[in-house]
Design an enzyme around this catalytic site. Structure first.
Site, PDB file in Angstrom:
ATOM      1  N   GLU A 179      -4.969 -12.475   5.785  1.00 41.58           N
ATOM      2  CA  GLU A 179      -3.708 -11.724   5.771  1.00 41.58           C
ATOM      3  C   GLU A 179      -2.956 -11.959   7.077  1.00 41.58           C
ATOM      4  O   GLU A 179      -3.572 -11.884   8.137  1.00 41.58           O
ATOM      5  CB  GLU A 179      -3.953 -10.221   5.620  1.00 41.58           C
ATOM      6  CG  GLU A 179      -2.634  -9.466   5.480  1.00 41.58           C
ATOM      7  CD  GLU A 179      -2.795  -7.946   5.362  1.00 41.58           C
ATOM      8  OE1 GLU A 179      -3.910  -7.430   5.467  1.00 41.58           O
ATOM      9  OE2 GLU A 179      -1.767  -7.291   5.176  1.00 41.58           O
TER      10      GLU A 179
ATOM     11  N   GLY B  62      -7.802  -4.506  13.913  1.00 40.56           N
ATOM     12  CA  GLY B  62      -8.924  -3.576  13.774  1.00 40.56           C
ATOM     13  C   GLY B  62      -9.934  -4.016  12.722  1.00 40.56           C
ATOM     14  O   GLY B  62     -11.128  -4.077  12.981  1.00 40.56           O
ATOM     15  N   ALA B  63      -9.440  -4.317  11.524  1.00 36.73           N
ATOM     16  CA  ALA B  63     -10.328  -4.709  10.441  1.00 36.73           C
ATOM     17  C   ALA B  63      -9.487  -5.221   9.280  1.00 36.73           C
ATOM     18  O   ALA B  63      -8.262  -5.110   9.303  1.00 36.73           O
ATOM     19  CB  ALA B  63     -11.180  -3.529   9.980  1.00 36.73           C
ATOM     20  N   MET B  64     -10.164  -5.766   8.262  1.00 37.07           N
ATOM     21  CA  MET B  64      -9.455  -6.382   7.142  1.00 37.07           C
ATOM     22  C   MET B  64     -10.152  -6.088   5.832  1.00 37.07           C
ATOM     23  O   MET B  64     -11.358  -6.229   5.713  1.00 37.07           O
ATOM     24  CB  MET B  64      -9.357  -7.892   7.403  1.00 37.07           C
ATOM     25  CG  MET B  64      -8.635  -8.651   6.322  1.00 37.07           C
ATOM     26  SD  MET B  64      -6.904  -8.109   6.158  1.00 37.07           S
ATOM     27  CE  MET B  64      -6.657  -8.340   4.407  1.00 37.07           C
TER      28      MET B  64
ATOM     29  N   GLU C 277     -10.175   0.795   5.450  1.00 35.96           N
ATOM     30  CA  GLU C 277     -10.417  -0.478   4.750  1.00 35.96           C
ATOM     31  C   GLU C 277     -11.009  -0.217   3.373  1.00 35.96           C
ATOM     32  O   GLU C 277     -10.668  -0.887   2.405  1.00 35.96           O
ATOM     33  CB  GLU C 277     -11.329  -1.394   5.572  1.00 35.96           C
ATOM     34  CG  GLU C 277     -10.846  -1.684   6.998  1.00 35.96           C
ATOM     35  CD  GLU C 277      -9.403  -2.114   7.105  1.00 35.96           C
ATOM     36  OE1 GLU C 277      -8.884  -2.753   6.170  1.00 35.96           O
ATOM     37  OE2 GLU C 277      -8.769  -1.798   8.136  1.00 35.96           O
TER      38      GLU C 277
ATOM     39  N   GLU D  27      -0.015  -0.173   3.417  1.00 31.33           N
ATOM     40  CA  GLU D  27      -0.448   0.309   4.731  1.00 31.33           C
ATOM     41  C   GLU D  27      -0.104   1.779   4.976  1.00 31.33           C
ATOM     42  O   GLU D  27      -0.942   2.562   5.405  1.00 31.33           O
ATOM     43  CB  GLU D  27       0.103  -0.580   5.849  1.00 31.33           C
ATOM     44  CG  GLU D  27      -0.461  -2.010   5.834  1.00 31.33           C
ATOM     45  CD  GLU D  27      -1.982  -2.095   5.850  1.00 31.33           C
ATOM     46  OE1 GLU D  27      -2.653  -1.070   6.136  1.00 31.33           O
ATOM     47  OE2 GLU D  27      -2.514  -3.187   5.562  1.00 31.33           O
TER      48      GLU D  27
HETATM   49  N1  TRP Z   1      -4.569  -5.272   6.555  1.00 30.15           N
HETATM   50  C1  TRP Z   1      -5.322  -4.950   7.716  1.00 30.15           C
HETATM   51  C2  TRP Z   1      -5.440  -3.425   7.757  1.00 30.15           C
HETATM   52  O1  TRP Z   1      -4.493  -2.734   7.969  1.00 30.15           O
HETATM   53  C3  TRP Z   1      -4.777  -5.379   9.019  1.00 30.15           C
HETATM   54  C4  TRP Z   1      -4.385  -6.789   9.234  1.00 30.15           C
HETATM   55  C5  TRP Z   1      -3.223  -7.358   8.948  1.00 30.15           C
HETATM   56  C6  TRP Z   1      -5.071  -7.747   9.974  1.00 30.15           C
HETATM   57  N2  TRP Z   1      -3.138  -8.615   9.476  1.00 30.15           N
HETATM   58  C7  TRP Z   1      -4.258  -8.872  10.105  1.00 30.15           C
HETATM   59  C8  TRP Z   1      -6.310  -7.759  10.553  1.00 30.15           C
HETATM   60  C9  TRP Z   1      -4.639  -9.987  10.849  1.00 30.15           C
HETATM   61  C10 TRP Z   1      -6.692  -8.889  11.276  1.00 30.15           C
HETATM   62  C11 TRP Z   1      -5.855  -9.969  11.433  1.00 30.15           C
HETATM   63  O2  TRP Z   1      -6.450  -2.895   7.484  1.00 30.15           O
HETATM   64 ZN    ZN Z   2      -4.514  -1.382   6.311  1.00 32.93          ZN
END
Ligand code: TRP
Ligand code: ZN
Length: 878
Positions: free
Chosen positions: A128, A270-272, A307, A329
Site C-alpha cells: 500500500e 505503524g503496520a499494514m 489492523e 482509515e
Molecule cells: N494502511 C496502513 C494502516 O493504516 C498504513 C499504511 C499506509 C502503510 N501506507 C503504508 C504502512 C506504507 C506502511 C507503509 O494501517
Molecule cells: Zn489503517
C-alpha cells in the site's frame, strides 16, 4: 520516481473505471537476495464498463522484464512495450486471456521499503498504496480485485518460514533441489494488489487460536525475530480481544483459517493490514514490562485492533480509488478508538485522542498542508496518509454516530456491510448506507469530507431572568484553506449541558420540546437556541465529549471555567475547562513576557487532585498542561517558541510550588508495591505518580531531582524508569547525564529502548541539543536506513523540540533540511514526513519565518527530488 519538472496532479473528478480486470493472479516468487524472480500469471478480462479496444496497460516501478507469454505461448518483443515503469500490450488477442510476465527484482537494494525488501535479512513486502508495481507489472489500483494464489520458493536455511495471504495449501522441500523449499498460499477473497503480502525468513512463531462466534476455529500466529517470542504475549492477547470485540459490537467475524502477524524492524509506518498477513513495525508488537511503557502497551493494543478491524473496513470492503482513503482509515481509526475506550477508560481515551487530534490535525488544518478529509487532487498519494485523513476522518464517523444515535449508526453500518461486501466503495456509498438505514438526508453532512479547515464556532450565551430563558447565539465559519476560499455551513453536532448554580445539569428544553440527547444540530451560518424553564443563570458546558472537531470562542469567563472544572458531569469538559484556563495564561504569558496570576487555575487543579472520586488516569490528564505546540497554534501568528517555553516553564513552576504538599501525597499514595501489570487502572496510577514527580522536580528544591534519580534506579518497569529519566532530562543537572549513561549501558542491545533514549535527548530544550543530536547520529545504534531510528532522533527533534528546531539562528531548520535531502535519496516517504515539520512556518515571528522559508526553498530548489519531498516542499511554500 525522480521528477524532471513539477509532478503531475491526479484528480478525483477524472476517475475512470479500469479498462481491464484481473480475475485471478498466480504468483511464483523465487526469493534471492539480489535477483528475486517473479512470475505472474494474470487472468485478464476486458471490463464491460471500459472503453472499446483499449490496450492493456500495467503499472511497474523499477522492474526488469525477463519474459512474456500469452495463453502459454511466448510473445515476440514487438508485440508489447515495456519500460521499468510501464508495460503496454497495444493489441490484446481477445477480451479474455492469460498474460504471463516474468520479472527480476533486487530486494537488498530496496531502501524505500516499498515493494519487496529485506529487514534484518528477512524478506517482506509493503504494497500500500503503490508498492505492488515494484514487484510485478499490474493494474496497481484498488478497484481491481483478484483472487491470489502465491507460490514462494526459497533456500531452507535462508528462509525456513514462507508466508503469504490466505490459507496454506501445500509446501515442502523441492524435489529438484532439497536445499530449497516452497509453500503455496491461496486467498479465496478477491482483493486489490495493495493488500498482497509475502514474507520469508528466519522467524520464530508464537501460536494461539481463536474460535469465532459461529464456531469456526482460527489459527493465530505472531512471527518475530528469534529470541523475541516472550515479547509477543500482549499483542496476542490484544488480537484475541479485538476479534471478540468486532463480533460483539459490529457483528463481524473473521473469514480465513489463519491470521498471521509478522513483526519487522524496518518499516515506514505503524503496520499494514494485508489480508490474513498483517505486517507490523515491531514497536507495535514487542513489549515486556522492562522494555515497554504504558503508552507503548496502549499503542500495541490500538494498532493490533486497527489492523485487525481493517479486515472488514478496508479489505472486505475496500476503496474505489485513493481519494477514498478515509473510507477505510477514518472508519477504522474510529473503530480502534472505540475498542480502546471499551477496554480502558472511555473519558481518558477520549481526552488522549483529542490531544492527538489537536496537536497533529488542527495544526495541519491551519497551515499550508491543509486538505479535505477526502482530497480532490494529489501529486503523491503517500503524502496523504495524514492526521486529516486518519484522525479527522475518525471524528467525522464519530459525529455521524452522534447524529444518528447508536442504533441508527449500527443499522447504517449493517447496510454498508450488506450492500458493499466484496466491493471497492466510495464515501458516497458509505453515506448512502446511513441515509438508507435511517431515512436521514446526509447531503450537508457530506461537506465534512469536502471542506478543509477547522470550523470556528462563536458562541454567546445570554440569560433572561424575567423570562426564565437562556439563549445561545451560535455562528460558524470555516477558515480559507489552499484551493478553497468560499465555504458552506456544515452540520455540527454540538453536545451541551447547562449547569445550575448547584453544579447539576438542568433539563434541556428548546421551546416546548426536550432536547433528549443533549445535542444541538448547528446547520446554518448563524443560529439561536432558546432554552426555557431556566431558574437561574446557568453555566453552559459546550461541545461535551468534544462532539465536533471545531474551535470554540465563547463568552465563558474564568469563573465559569473554574466552575465547570469542579462540577461538569462531562469529564471531557472538566478536563477542557482546565486546559482553557491554562491556555489563556500561557498565551498571555507568551505575549506579554509575564504570566498572569495562576491562582484560579491552581485552585481548580487542587480540587481535581484531591477529589477521591476521580480516576487517577483522568487526574493525570487534567493536570498536564497543554503542550507548547498547542499554545503556538492558539496564538496563530508571530509565534516565538522561546517565549512559549518560558511561559510554560513559569506556569509549571507556579503549580509545582503551590501544590507541592498535594503532589508529595499523591506520589506516595500512587506508589504500587505489586509487580507491574499493564492494565488501564495500574497505568493510571503510574501516570498520576509520574506527573506528581514532574511537578516536584520543577520546584526550586533538589528533592524532586533526588527522588527522580531514586525512582530511575529502583524501578522494576520501563514506565517508571523512563518517566524518571524524562523528568531528569528536563533539568540541567548532573543527575541527567548519570541517568542517561546508565540507561544506555543497560539497554544498548535493545533498539526499541535505545529509540527512547535518542528521543529524550533530541527533545532537551537546551542550546547544545543540536550538537548532541549531531553526535548521536554517529552513535553505533543510529542508522539513517532505519525509519524508527530516524523518527526517534531526527523526527523527535524536528516535531518535538520547538525551541531548538526553531532556533533563532536557523541552524535547526538547516540541519533538518540537510537530513531531508540526504534521506530523500534512499527513503522518500520518511524524508517527506520529516519535511512536514516545517508546516507551521508561516505562523512564526518574522525572523524565524525567514529562516524557515530559506531552508524550505533550498529543499524545493534541489534537483532530482522525489515526488514525495517535492510535493511537500511545493505545497508548504505555496
Ligand atoms: N494502511 C496502513 C494502516 O493504516 C498504513 C499504511 C499506509 C502503510 N501506507 C503504508 C504502512 C506504507 C506502511 C507503509 O494501517
Ligand atoms: Zn489503517
Amino acid at each position: 520516481m525522480l521528477r524532471d519538472a513539477e509532478p503531475q496532479s491526479i484528480r478525483l473528478a477524472d476517475y475512470q473505471p479500469p479498462e481491464w480486470l484481473v480475475d485471478t493472479v498466480h504468483l511464483d516468487v523465487s526469493l534471492h537476495p539480489t535477483q528475486t524472480r517473479v512470475t505472474s500469471r494474470l487472468a485478464l478480462r476486458r471490463n464491460p464498463k471500459g472503453t472499446a479496444g483499449a490496450p492493456v496497460v500495467l503499472d511497474g516501478d523499477g522492474l526488469t522484464l525477463v519474459r512474456v507469454a500469452i495463453d502459454d505461448q511466448p510473445v515476440a518483443g514487438t508485440a508489447y512495450q515495456a519500460t521499468p515503469d510501464v508495460f503496454t500490450l497495444p493489441n490484446p488477442p481477445s477480451d479474455s486471456f492469460t498474460l504471463e510476465i516474468e520479472t527480476l527484482v533486487d530486494p537488498t537494494a530496496n531502501t524505500q521499503l516499498m515493494g519487496l525488501y529485506r529487514s534484518s535479512g528477512n524478506y517482506c513486502t509493503q504494497c500500500e498504496p503503490e508498492g505492488f508495481r515494484r514487484i510485478t507489472y499490474f493494474p496497481d489500483r484498488p478497484d481491481v480485485l483478484s483472487v491470489y494464489t502465491t507460490r514462494i520458493e526459497a533456500g531452507r536455511e535462508e528462509a525456513p518460514v514462507l508466508l503469504s495471504n490466505g490459507n496454506l495449501e501445500k509446501g515442502g522441500p523441492l524435489e529438484s533441489d532439497p536445499s530449497r523449499h516452497y509453500a503455496v498460499w491461496h486467498d479465496p477473497w478477491p482483493k486489490p494488489s495493495y493488500l498482497f503480502a509475502l514474507v520469508g525468513g528466519k522467524l520464530a512463531k508464537v501460536a494461539d487460536h481463536f474460535v469465532t462466534r459461529s464456531g469456526k476455529p482460527v489459527e493465530l500466529g505472531i512471527y518475530v525475530e528469534e529470541g523475541k517470542e516472550k515479547r509477543a504475549g500482549y499483542a496476542m492477547d490484544a488480537l484475541k480481544r479485538s476479534m471478540r470485540w468486532d463480533e460483539e459490537n459490529f457483528g463481524r467475524e473473521y473469514d480465513l483459517d489463519v491470521f498471521n502477524i509478522v513483526a519487522v524492524s524496518d518499516f515506514n509506518m505503524g503496520a499494514m493490514e494485508n489480508k490474513g498477513l498483517n505486517v507490523f513495525n515491531d514497536k507495535y508488537v514487542l513489549a515486556t514490562p522492562q522494555t515497554a511503557t504504558d503508552a507503548d502497551y496502549a499503542g500495541i493494543e490500538g494498532v493490533i485492533a486497527h489492523e485487525y478491524f481493517h479486515n472488514w473496513t478496508g479489505n472486505r470492503i475496500t476503496c474505489r480509488d485513493w481519494f477514498q482513503l478515509c473510507l477505510k482509515e477514518g472508519l477504522t481509526v474510529f473503530r480502534d478508538q472505540e475498542f480502546s475506550a471499551d477496554e480502558r477508560s472511555r473519558p481518558v481515551k477520549r481526552i488522549s485522542d483529542v490531544r492527538v487530534l489537536k496537536a497533529a490535525q488542527f495544526s495541519e488544518d491551519a497551515g499550508p498542508l491543509a486538505h479535505p478529509v477526502r482530497p480532490q487532487t494529489y501529486r503523491e498519494i503517500n503524502n496523504f496518509y495524514t492526521a486529516t485523513v486518519y484522525q479527522k476522518g475518525a471524528e467525522v464517523v464519530r459525529m455521524l454516530k452522534t447524529l444518528l444515535g447508536p442504533a441508527g449508526f449500527r443499522a447504517g453500518m449493517d447496510v454498508y456491510f450488506q450492500n458493499h461486501d466484496g466491493e471497492a466503495a466510495t464515501i458516497e456509498n458509505f453515506l448512502t448506507s446511513f441515509a438508507e438505514a435511517t431515512g436521514r438526508n446526509l447531503s450537508q453532512f457530506a461537506l465534512w469530507y469536502e471542506q478543509a479547515g477547522t470550523p470556528l464556532l462563536k458562541i454567546q450565551g445570554a440569560y433572561d431572568e424575567a423570562a426564565g430563558t437562556y439563549r445561545l447565539d451560535v455562528s460558524q465559519s470555516i477558515p480559507a484553506t489552499p484551493g478553497q476560499t468560499v465555504k458552506q455551513p456544515m452540520v455540527i453536532p454540538l453536545a451541551i449541558g447547562l449547569l445550575g448554580p448547584d453544579g447539576k445539569d438542568l433539563p434541556l428544553t428548546l421551546g416546548n420540546s426536550p432536547l433528549e440527547n443533549g445535542v444541538l444540530e448547528i446547520t446554518q451560518a448563524e443560529q439561536s437556541f432558546v432554552f426555557t424553564g431556566i431558574p437561574a443563570r446557568p453555566v453552559p458546558s459546550l461541545n461535551r465529549g468534544f462532539s465536533a472537531p471545531v474551535n470554540i470562542e465563547s463568552n465563558l469567563c474564568q469563573k465559569d471555567r473554574v466552575f465547570l472544572a469542579a462540577h461538569d458531569s462531562d469529564p471531557f469538559n472538566r478536563f477542557d475547562a482546565l486546559q482553557g484556563l491554562a491556555l489563556d495564561l500561557l498565551k498571555e504569558g507568551a505575549r506579554a513576557g509575564e504570566l498572569p496570576s495562576a491562582e484560579p487555575l491552581i485552585h481548580a487543579m487542587r480540587r481535581i487532585l484531591l477529589d477521591h472520586g476521580l480516576d487517577p488516569a483522568f487526574k493525570a490528564q487534567a493536570l498536564a498542561l497543554p503542550g507548547e505546540g498547542e499554545v503556538a497554534r492558539e496564538l496563530g501568528q508571530d509565534v516565538d517558541p522561546d517565549a512559549i517555553h518560558t511561559a510554560r516553564l513559569a506556569l509549571r513552576h507556579a503549580i509545582g510550588q503551590a501544590l507541592e504538599e498535594e503532589f508529595r501525597t499523591a506520589y506516595k499514595d500512587m506508589t504500587c508495591e505489586e509487580a507491574f501489570k499493564p492494565d488501564a487502572a495500574s497505568a493510571g496510577r503510574r501516570a498520576l505518580r509520574n506527573l506528581a514527580l514532574d511537578y516536584l522536580a520543577i520546584t526550586a528544591s533538589h528533592e524532586g531531582i533526588t527522588r527522580a534519580l531514586a525512582q530511575f534506579r529502583v524501578a522494576d518497569n520501563m514506565t517508571d524508569r523512563f518517566a524518571a529519566l524524562c523528568v531528569l532530562s528536563q533539568h540541567d543537572v548532573e543527575e541527567r547525564e548519570t541517568a542517561l549513561t546508565s540507561f544506555h549501558d543497560q539497554f544498548q542491545n535493545d533498539p526499541l529502548v535505545i529509540d527512547k533514549w535518542l528521543t529524550l535527548q533530541a527533545q532537551i530544550p537546551a542550546a547544545n541539543t543540536l550538537d548532541r543530536v549531531r553526535k548521536l547520529m554517529a552513535h553505533p545504534a543510529f542508522s539513517l536506513n532505519n525509519p524508527n531510528r530516524v523518527r526517534a532522533l531526527i523526527g523527535a527533534f524536528a516535531h518535538g523540540n520547538p525551541t531548538q528546531f526553531n532556533r533563532p539562528d536557523g541552524a535547526g531548520y538547516a540541519f533538518v533540511a540537510d537530513i531531508v535531502l540526504q534521506l530523500d535519496k534512499t527513503n522518500p516517504q520518511v524524508a517527506s514526513r520529516l519535511l512536514s515539520s516545517f508546516r507551521s512556518w508561516r505562523q512564526l515571528e518574522p525572523a524565524r519565518r525567514d529562516q524557515a522559508e530559506a531552508a524550505l526553498r533550498r529543499v524545493a530548489d534541489t534537483s532530482g527530488l522525489s515526488a514525495d519531498v517535492a510535493d511537500i516542499a511545493i505545497r508548504s511554500l505555496a
